[in-house]
Write a protein that holds these residues in place. Structure first.
Motif, short mmCIF file in Angstrom:
data_model
loop_
_atom_site.label_atom_id
_atom_site.label_comp_id
_atom_site.label_asym_id
_atom_site.label_seq_id
_atom_site.Cartn_x
_atom_site.Cartn_y
_atom_site.Cartn_z
N GLN A 11 18.23 5.74 -14.22
CA GLN A 11 17.02 5.80 -13.54
C GLN A 11 17.22 5.78 -12.25
OE1 GLN A 11 14.01 3.06 -14.89
NE2 GLN A 11 12.37 4.56 -14.09
N THR A 12 17.87 4.82 -11.57
CA THR A 12 17.94 4.53 -10.26
C THR A 12 18.86 5.74 -9.64
OG1 THR A 12 17.84 2.08 -10.46
CG2 THR A 12 18.85 2.87 -8.24
N ARG A 13 19.84 6.03 -10.16
CA ARG A 13 20.79 7.04 -9.74
C ARG A 13 19.76 8.32 -9.59
NH1 ARG A 13 23.98 9.22 -14.27
NH2 ARG A 13 21.91 10.27 -14.57
N ASP A 14 18.77 8.74 -10.58
CA ASP A 14 18.22 9.88 -10.45
C ASP A 14 17.15 9.68 -9.45
OD1 ASP A 14 19.57 10.65 -12.68
OD2 ASP A 14 18.08 10.45 -14.12
N ARG A 15 16.57 8.47 -9.17
CA ARG A 15 15.68 8.28 -8.28
C ARG A 15 16.28 8.51 -6.70
NH1 ARG A 15 13.10 2.81 -9.03
NH2 ARG A 15 11.49 3.40 -7.40
N PHE A 16 17.55 8.01 -6.43
CA PHE A 16 18.32 8.19 -5.29
C PHE A 16 18.34 9.72 -5.22
CE2 PHE A 16 19.98 3.68 -5.50
CZ PHE A 16 19.27 3.38 -4.26
N ALA A 17 18.80 10.31 -6.02
CA ALA A 17 19.16 11.85 -6.26
C ALA A 17 17.82 12.67 -5.68
CB ALA A 17 19.71 12.33 -7.33
N ALA A 18 16.89 12.20 -6.56
CA ALA A 18 15.49 12.92 -6.05
C ALA A 18 14.96 12.81 -4.62
CB ALA A 18 14.35 12.64 -6.95
N VAL A 19 15.19 11.62 -4.32
CA VAL A 19 14.85 11.24 -2.84
C VAL A 19 15.85 11.89 -1.71
CG1 VAL A 19 14.54 9.35 -0.96
CG2 VAL A 19 13.66 9.22 -3.35
#
Length: 81
Positions: A11-19
């Motif tokens: 989830q954190t990885r995906d949030r970083f990727a989205a930002v």
């Protein structure tokens, strides 16, 4: 600079990727920029705390005004500005 791996939950990885994507950056570039910004915030917080401590010292403003009279604030008759 050598690469390394940092483990975070997906989830954190995906949030970083989205930002990063929203900013038009790679995750690598985003995290590098984020680290610099955070380091700068820490330094600014320390400098702010030191500045506030110094300006709180009694007589500092008056001593500054005496040393630099051309830069001293205008005084109203009978009152400090």
């Amino acid at each position: 600079m050598a690469d390394t791996t940092v483990k975070v939950d997906s989830q954190t990885r995906d949030r970083f990727a989205a930002v990063a994507a929203a900013r038009g950056q790679s995750v690598r570039a985003y995290l590098a920029e984020l680290a610099v910004e955070e380091e700068n915030q820490i330094a600014l917080s320390r400098a702010t705390a030191a500045f506030r401590e110094i300006i709180a010292r009694p007589g500092l403003a008056e001593a500054f005004d005496a040393a630099f009279p051309d830069d001293a604030p205008a005084r109203s008759a009978g009152r400090a500005a």
